[in-house]
Design an enzyme around this catalytic site. Structure first.
Site, PDB file in Angstrom:
ATOM      1  N   GLU A  27      -1.336  -8.716   4.995  1.00  0.00           N
ATOM      2  CA  GLU A  27      -1.207  -8.863   6.449  1.00  0.00           C
ATOM      3  C   GLU A  27      -2.551  -8.721   7.166  1.00  0.00           C
ATOM      4  O   GLU A  27      -2.646  -9.018   8.351  1.00  0.00           O
ATOM      5  CB  GLU A  27      -0.183  -7.854   6.996  1.00  0.00           C
ATOM      6  CG  GLU A  27      -0.674  -6.427   7.179  1.00  0.00           C
ATOM      7  CD  GLU A  27      -0.773  -5.619   5.889  1.00  0.00           C
ATOM      8  OE1 GLU A  27      -0.615  -6.209   4.794  1.00  0.00           O
ATOM      9  OE2 GLU A  27      -1.022  -4.402   5.975  1.00  0.00           O
ATOM     10  N   CYS A  57       0.834  -1.198   0.000  1.00  0.00           N
ATOM     11  CA  CYS A  57       0.000   0.000   0.000  1.00  0.00           C
ATOM     12  C   CYS A  57       0.879   1.263   0.000  1.00  0.00           C
ATOM     13  O   CYS A  57       1.573   1.518  -0.970  1.00  0.00           O
ATOM     14  CB  CYS A  57      -0.970  -0.048   1.182  1.00  0.00           C
ATOM     15  SG  CYS A  57      -2.322   1.127   1.032  1.00  0.00           S
ATOM     16  N   HIS A 109      -3.601  -5.536   1.095  1.00  0.00           N
ATOM     17  CA  HIS A 109      -2.961  -5.776   2.401  1.00  0.00           C
ATOM     18  C   HIS A 109      -2.998  -7.258   2.777  1.00  0.00           C
ATOM     19  O   HIS A 109      -3.915  -7.684   3.497  1.00  0.00           O
ATOM     20  CB  HIS A 109      -3.698  -4.984   3.484  1.00  0.00           C
ATOM     21  CG  HIS A 109      -3.459  -3.520   3.436  1.00  0.00           C
ATOM     22  ND1 HIS A 109      -2.422  -2.913   4.104  1.00  0.00           N
ATOM     23  CD2 HIS A 109      -4.124  -2.536   2.808  1.00  0.00           C
ATOM     24  CE1 HIS A 109      -2.450  -1.604   3.890  1.00  0.00           C
ATOM     25  NE2 HIS A 109      -3.477  -1.345   3.106  1.00  0.00           N
TER      26      HIS A 109
END
Lengths: 225, 87
Positions: free
Chosen positions: A197, A87, A195
């Site tokens: 994660e 990002c 993302h």
């Protein structure tokens, strides 16, 4: 010893602890790298996480790229070390010249916060080596300036070298060629807007980020040998 | 000499400008029917100490290339003038 992954912290980063958690879940050692230190502290891989480094002033990533730590990250990447920008981290890596192109405002001018489907289009990169080519992954996006753009020559080169590693199934932001993530020619630097994660457990709505981040941890382990 | 500098940063031709397009689309609602080609940029002003105008312009061009613009998507239009009340 577990591979060590360094996660860069700028003023305004906000996804660094999510990355640390994900790396630890996958058996890696994770540590924070302070933006003011001109060193990556001997880690085996670096993640530049999401957020709003330096408030995104001027342009996202424009000021962060001059941080002392980025000089160290650039030389780490140039010597083949695995580096992933997520990002805002992707924006920082393009500004730093580690990846081609730029991220501009989303088509439609909306901040997008939703889960999208990604297709793995190349498994030859530090973030996709453990994924399956053609697999569809459900991963969240959370950005205003995620509309990837580059010159026609750069796009032709990205395609010819199989450097587009992830594409949106249903393009949410206007990115050229549905690009969600790219790698450099050396395939050791990857930038992506989604993302992974935030997709590490069914409790979070998806664990499809795991094959991506486990690729990174494996790359870190390989870099250590 | 002190120079007064203005840098206009604009998106390069051919780069989509969603802000400009949104403004353009909204204008007819206010009764402005003849407006077209709206592009949004930003303006950066500062003062610069340099030996002469050529040196000032060269330094600003370098600054734009390396920091104030992203050459992939942006262009800069530079205006350099002797600052009023020059020291």
């Amino acid at each position: 010893m577990a591979p060590r992954v360094g996660v860069v912290l700028f003023p305004g980063s906000n996804c660094e602890h999510d990355v640390v958690e994900a790396v630890r879940l996958l058996g890696g050692d994770a540590e924070i790298l302070w933006h003011g230190d001109g060193s990556v502290q001997g880690v085996d891989a670096v993640v530049v996480p999401g957020g709003f480094a330096h408030g995104d002033y001027l342009r996202p990533g424009a000021i962060a790229r001059f941080s002392p730590v980025m000089e160290a990250v650039v030389s780490f990447a140039r010597s083949g070390g695995p580096v992933v920008g997520i990002c805002n981290g992707f924006q920082v890596l393009t500004e730093a010249g580690l990846l081609p192109g730029a991220l501009q405002k989303n088509r439609g001018l909306k901040f997008l916060c939703t889960t999208v489907e990604l297709r793995v289009d190349s498994t030859e990169s530090v973030l996709t080596s453990s994924a399956t080519k053609g697999a569809i992954l459900r991963v969240p996006i959370n950005h205003f300036e995620g509309n990837y753009t580059c010159s026609p020559e750069t796009l032709a080169q990205l395609r010819a070298n199989d450097q587009v590693v992830l594409r949106y199934v249903d393009n949410p932001n206007g990115s050229v060629d549905d690009i969600a993530g790219i790698t450099n020619e050396g395939r050791n630097v990857v930038g992506l807007m989604p993302h992974p994660e935030r997709a590490i457990s069914p409790l979070l709505g998806s664990d499809d980020g795991l094959p991506l981040l486990s690729s990174l941890v494996a790359s870190a382990a390989a870099a250590r040998v | 000499m002190l120079f007064s500098v203005q840098v206009e940063v604009s998106l390069r031709e051919g780069v989509a400008d969603p802000q400009g397009a949104t403004i353009e689309r909204s204008l007819p609602h206010l009764g402005f029917d003849g407006v077209q080609g709206v592009r949004v940029g930003k303006c950066i002003r500062f003062d610069l100490e340099a030996a002469d105008e050529a040196a000032a312009t060269a330094e600003v061009e370098d600054l734009c290339q390396r920091f104030l613009t992203n050459p992939v998507i942006e262009d800069a239009t530079i205006t350099v003038a002797a600052a009023s009340g020059a020291r």
